[in-house]
Motif scaffolding. Sequence first.
Motif, PDB file in Angstrom:
ATOM      1  N   SER A 240     -50.720  79.023  -8.316  1.00 50.20           N
ATOM      2  CA  SER A 240     -49.817  79.825  -7.492  1.00 50.20           C
ATOM      3  C   SER A 240     -49.014  80.727  -8.413  1.00 50.20           C
ATOM      4  O   SER A 240     -48.709  80.360  -9.555  1.00 50.20           O
ATOM      5  N   ALA A 241     -48.656  81.914  -7.915  1.00 51.47           N
ATOM      6  CA  ALA A 241     -47.920  82.880  -8.735  1.00 51.47           C
ATOM      7  C   ALA A 241     -47.297  83.927  -7.833  1.00 51.47           C
ATOM      8  O   ALA A 241     -47.753  84.135  -6.693  1.00 51.47           O
ATOM      9  N   PRO A 242     -46.249  84.602  -8.318  1.00 54.00           N
ATOM     10  CA  PRO A 242     -45.677  85.713  -7.546  1.00 54.00           C
ATOM     11  C   PRO A 242     -46.684  86.847  -7.406  1.00 54.00           C
ATOM     12  O   PRO A 242     -47.769  86.822  -8.007  1.00 54.00           O
ATOM     13  N   GLU A 243     -46.350  87.854  -6.632  1.00 53.89           N
ATOM     14  CA  GLU A 243     -47.215  89.017  -6.483  1.00 53.89           C
ATOM     15  C   GLU A 243     -47.413  89.697  -7.839  1.00 53.89           C
ATOM     16  O   GLU A 243     -46.541  89.667  -8.700  1.00 53.89           O
ATOM     17  N   HIS A 244     -48.560  90.328  -8.005  1.00 54.13           N
ATOM     18  CA  HIS A 244     -48.890  90.948  -9.285  1.00 54.13           C
ATOM     19  C   HIS A 244     -47.915  92.052  -9.672  1.00 54.13           C
ATOM     20  O   HIS A 244     -47.731  92.331 -10.860  1.00 54.13           O
ATOM     21  N   GLY A 245     -47.284  92.679  -8.690  1.00 55.44           N
ATOM     22  CA  GLY A 245     -46.348  93.755  -8.985  1.00 55.44           C
ATOM     23  C   GLY A 245     -44.924  93.295  -9.198  1.00 55.44           C
ATOM     24  O   GLY A 245     -44.017  94.129  -9.368  1.00 55.44           O
ATOM     25  N   ALA A 246     -44.702  91.976  -9.218  1.00 55.13           N
ATOM     26  CA  ALA A 246     -43.348  91.450  -9.401  1.00 55.13           C
ATOM     27  C   ALA A 246     -42.914  91.590 -10.855  1.00 55.13           C
ATOM     28  O   ALA A 246     -43.737  91.810 -11.754  1.00 55.13           O
ATOM     29  N   LEU A 247     -41.613  91.455 -11.093  1.00 58.61           N
ATOM     30  CA  LEU A 247     -41.104  91.480 -12.459  1.00 58.61           C
ATOM     31  C   LEU A 247     -41.692  90.318 -13.249  1.00 58.61           C
ATOM     32  O   LEU A 247     -41.955  89.244 -12.705  1.00 58.61           O
ATOM     33  N   SER A 248     -41.890  90.531 -14.534  1.00 61.86           N
ATOM     34  CA  SER A 248     -42.545  89.537 -15.380  1.00 61.86           C
ATOM     35  C   SER A 248     -41.683  88.291 -15.539  1.00 61.86           C
ATOM     36  O   SER A 248     -40.523  88.363 -15.944  1.00 61.86           O
ATOM     37  N   ASP A 249     -42.254  87.135 -15.205  1.00 64.83           N
ATOM     38  CA  ASP A 249     -41.595  85.838 -15.392  1.00 64.83           C
ATOM     39  C   ASP A 249     -42.694  84.782 -15.564  1.00 64.83           C
ATOM     40  O   ASP A 249     -43.216  84.261 -14.575  1.00 64.83           O
ATOM     41  N   PRO A 250     -43.058  84.466 -16.790  1.00 61.87           N
ATOM     42  CA  PRO A 250     -44.179  83.547 -17.016  1.00 61.87           C
ATOM     43  C   PRO A 250     -43.999  82.174 -16.383  1.00 61.87           C
ATOM     44  O   PRO A 250     -45.001  81.522 -16.038  1.00 61.87           O
ATOM     45  N   LEU A 251     -42.753  81.710 -16.239  1.00 58.29           N
ATOM     46  CA  LEU A 251     -42.525  80.366 -15.721  1.00 58.29           C
ATOM     47  C   LEU A 251     -42.490  80.312 -14.199  1.00 58.29           C
ATOM     48  O   LEU A 251     -42.241  79.244 -13.626  1.00 58.29           O
ATOM     49  N   ALA A 252     -42.747  81.431 -13.528  1.00 58.70           N
ATOM     50  CA  ALA A 252     -42.706  81.460 -12.061  1.00 58.70           C
ATOM     51  C   ALA A 252     -44.042  81.075 -11.436  1.00 58.70           C
ATOM     52  O   ALA A 252     -44.179  81.095 -10.221  1.00 58.70           O
ATOM     53  N   LYS A 253     -45.026  80.717 -12.252  1.00 53.50           N
ATOM     54  CA  LYS A 253     -46.358  80.395 -11.733  1.00 53.50           C
ATOM     55  C   LYS A 253     -46.688  78.936 -12.000  1.00 53.50           C
ATOM     56  O   LYS A 253     -46.007  78.245 -12.761  1.00 53.50           O
ATOM     57  N   GLN A 254     -47.766  78.470 -11.393  1.00 54.28           N
ATOM     58  CA  GLN A 254     -48.314  77.151 -11.646  1.00 54.28           C
ATOM     59  C   GLN A 254     -49.746  77.311 -12.143  1.00 54.28           C
ATOM     60  O   GLN A 254     -50.529  78.084 -11.575  1.00 54.28           O
ATOM     61  N   VAL A 255     -50.070  76.590 -13.212  1.00 52.21           N
ATOM     62  CA  VAL A 255     -51.390  76.706 -13.840  1.00 52.21           C
ATOM     63  C   VAL A 255     -52.002  75.320 -13.989  1.00 52.21           C
ATOM     64  O   VAL A 255     -51.302  74.356 -14.325  1.00 52.21           O
ATOM     65  N   ALA A 256     -53.298  75.229 -13.758  1.00 53.26           N
ATOM     66  CA  ALA A 256     -54.019  73.967 -13.937  1.00 53.26           C
ATOM     67  C   ALA A 256     -55.162  74.172 -14.922  1.00 53.26           C
ATOM     68  O   ALA A 256     -55.752  75.250 -14.978  1.00 53.26           O
ATOM     69  N   ASP A 327     -48.398  73.193 -22.442  1.00 51.14           N
ATOM     70  CA  ASP A 327     -47.668  73.451 -21.192  1.00 51.14           C
ATOM     71  C   ASP A 327     -48.353  74.608 -20.482  1.00 51.14           C
ATOM     72  O   ASP A 327     -47.961  75.771 -20.669  1.00 51.14           O
ATOM     73  N   PRO A 328     -49.386  74.333 -19.685  1.00 48.45           N
ATOM     74  CA  PRO A 328     -50.151  75.424 -19.061  1.00 48.45           C
ATOM     75  C   PRO A 328     -49.290  76.429 -18.310  1.00 48.45           C
ATOM     76  O   PRO A 328     -49.639  77.614 -18.262  1.00 48.45           O
ATOM     77  N   ARG A 329     -48.153  75.990 -17.755  1.00 45.44           N
ATOM     78  CA  ARG A 329     -47.294  76.929 -17.017  1.00 45.44           C
ATOM     79  C   ARG A 329     -46.723  78.002 -17.923  1.00 45.44           C
ATOM     80  O   ARG A 329     -46.397  79.102 -17.478  1.00 45.44           O
ATOM     81  N   SER A 330     -46.586  77.701 -19.213  1.00 40.12           N
ATOM     82  CA  SER A 330     -46.060  78.682 -20.167  1.00 40.12           C
ATOM     83  C   SER A 330     -47.101  79.719 -20.583  1.00 40.12           C
ATOM     84  O   SER A 330     -46.765  80.663 -21.309  1.00 40.12           O
ATOM     85  N   SER A 331     -48.340  79.545 -20.152  1.00 41.42           N
ATOM     86  CA  SER A 331     -49.386  80.500 -20.508  1.00 41.42           C
ATOM     87  C   SER A 331     -48.993  81.906 -20.075  1.00 41.42           C
ATOM     88  O   SER A 331     -48.383  82.108 -19.015  1.00 41.42           O
ATOM     89  N   LEU A 332     -49.359  82.877 -20.900  1.00 44.19           N
ATOM     90  CA  LEU A 332     -49.020  84.270 -20.620  1.00 44.19           C
ATOM     91  C   LEU A 332     -50.236  84.985 -20.041  1.00 44.19           C
ATOM     92  O   LEU A 332     -51.341  84.877 -20.576  1.00 44.19           O
ATOM     93  N   THR A 333     -50.029  85.721 -18.950  1.00 44.63           N
ATOM     94  CA  THR A 333     -51.092  86.459 -18.291  1.00 44.63           C
ATOM     95  C   THR A 333     -50.751  87.948 -18.258  1.00 44.63           C
ATOM     96  O   THR A 333     -49.635  88.351 -18.587  1.00 44.63           O
ATOM     97  N   ILE A 334     -51.710  88.749 -17.839  1.00 43.52           N
ATOM     98  CA  ILE A 334     -51.453  90.188 -17.769  1.00 43.52           C
ATOM     99  C   ILE A 334     -50.405  90.509 -16.711  1.00 43.52           C
ATOM    100  O   ILE A 334     -49.769  91.571 -16.769  1.00 43.52           O
TER     101      ILE A 334
END
Length: 386
Positions: A240-256, A327-334
């Motif tokens: 899960s993650a915010p919309e792609h156009g949202a302000l950058s916040d790496p910790l706002a998503k969930q990664v598995a 900590d997969p949630r800390s992963s950085l994405t585009i």
Amino acid sequence: MFDLLDYASLKFIWWILVGVLLMGFAITDGMDMGVGALLPFVARTDTERRIAINTVGPHWDGNQVWFITAGGAIFAAWPAVYAAAFSGFYMAMLLVLFALFFRPVGFDYRSKIEDRRWRSAWDWGLFVGGAVPALIFGVAFGNLLQGVPFHLDDMLRAHYQGSLLGALLPLLNPFALLAGAISLGMLTVHGGLWLHLRADDPVAGRARTVVTRLAPAVALLFAAAGVWLWFGVDGYRVVSAPEHGALSDPLAKQVARAAHAWFDIYAATPAAMLAPALGLLGPIAAAALSAARRPGLGFLANALGMVGIIASAGLSMFPFILPSSIDPRSSLTIWDAASSQLTLTVMFVAVAIFLPIVLGYTIWCYANMWGRVTAEGIEAGSHSAY
């Protein structure tokens, strides 16, 4: 005035542009590194080594600008990735930097003194400056696919597991070394094809032999890495993650983390399979064309193979840029590591203006300095050639 594209589109465009810069670096400066890696082996006399060096002498410094530009683009487009990656790979980056030191001084000083030991020392320096960065770049990609041991705190500061001095050895794990071997192999093949195309015999003949033997091995190693990635390396998947156009916040998503997750894009977008297909077929075609004494077409085939190999890594990781293994949630994405919309827009305008100029000038340089380098030409220009 600067609202040319929406924020999400700019993030995606800059992922493509950084990938293009890395491919441009691999095709151009990778050629120089490949020649350096082959120098002590395909050129046995001083004249032969000067022939090899002079095939790349007029171009190597311009080609290296692709590497500098790619680093600058990562800093401007993904500052969080730049900060975290250059901290975690600090020792590896220093090793690459120290190895690259040998290139400018090697090219400039090698032929200044007519002494066998002096020139032999710089020849091995050029070998180090070509082989070591090629290996480390691949090792870095191998570690990215496995995840990097860092996490972000509440202030979005990156913290790494382990000490600075001990940071290099964990990077040299078996899968990363396999990726490094692929990188070193494909750049060495590229340099060999360039020598086959531009150098005089017997250097061209020896380079042809290297290409015909090594290029199929690169394809085999690439296939082995894909099998290893499928069976032995868990990938990452955004839950899960915010919309792609949202302000950058790496910790706002969930990664598995999940088995085979690095292959999700190939099931979702079958056209992406073109990348690994190029990565497999390009080196094989390059070997066949070099054996048939068509080094120009072989060079193009290998360049397409390199594009396929690099694109395969990027597509497999999409949208991840720097995955975290602890900590997969800390992963950085585009989507959550990008600069502001204004920064990405201004950079995009600059690229649209200057990239065609740079490409045009580069093509002009190669066209005006084209020709096979011969022993006669080297001896006639002893005071001006490398």
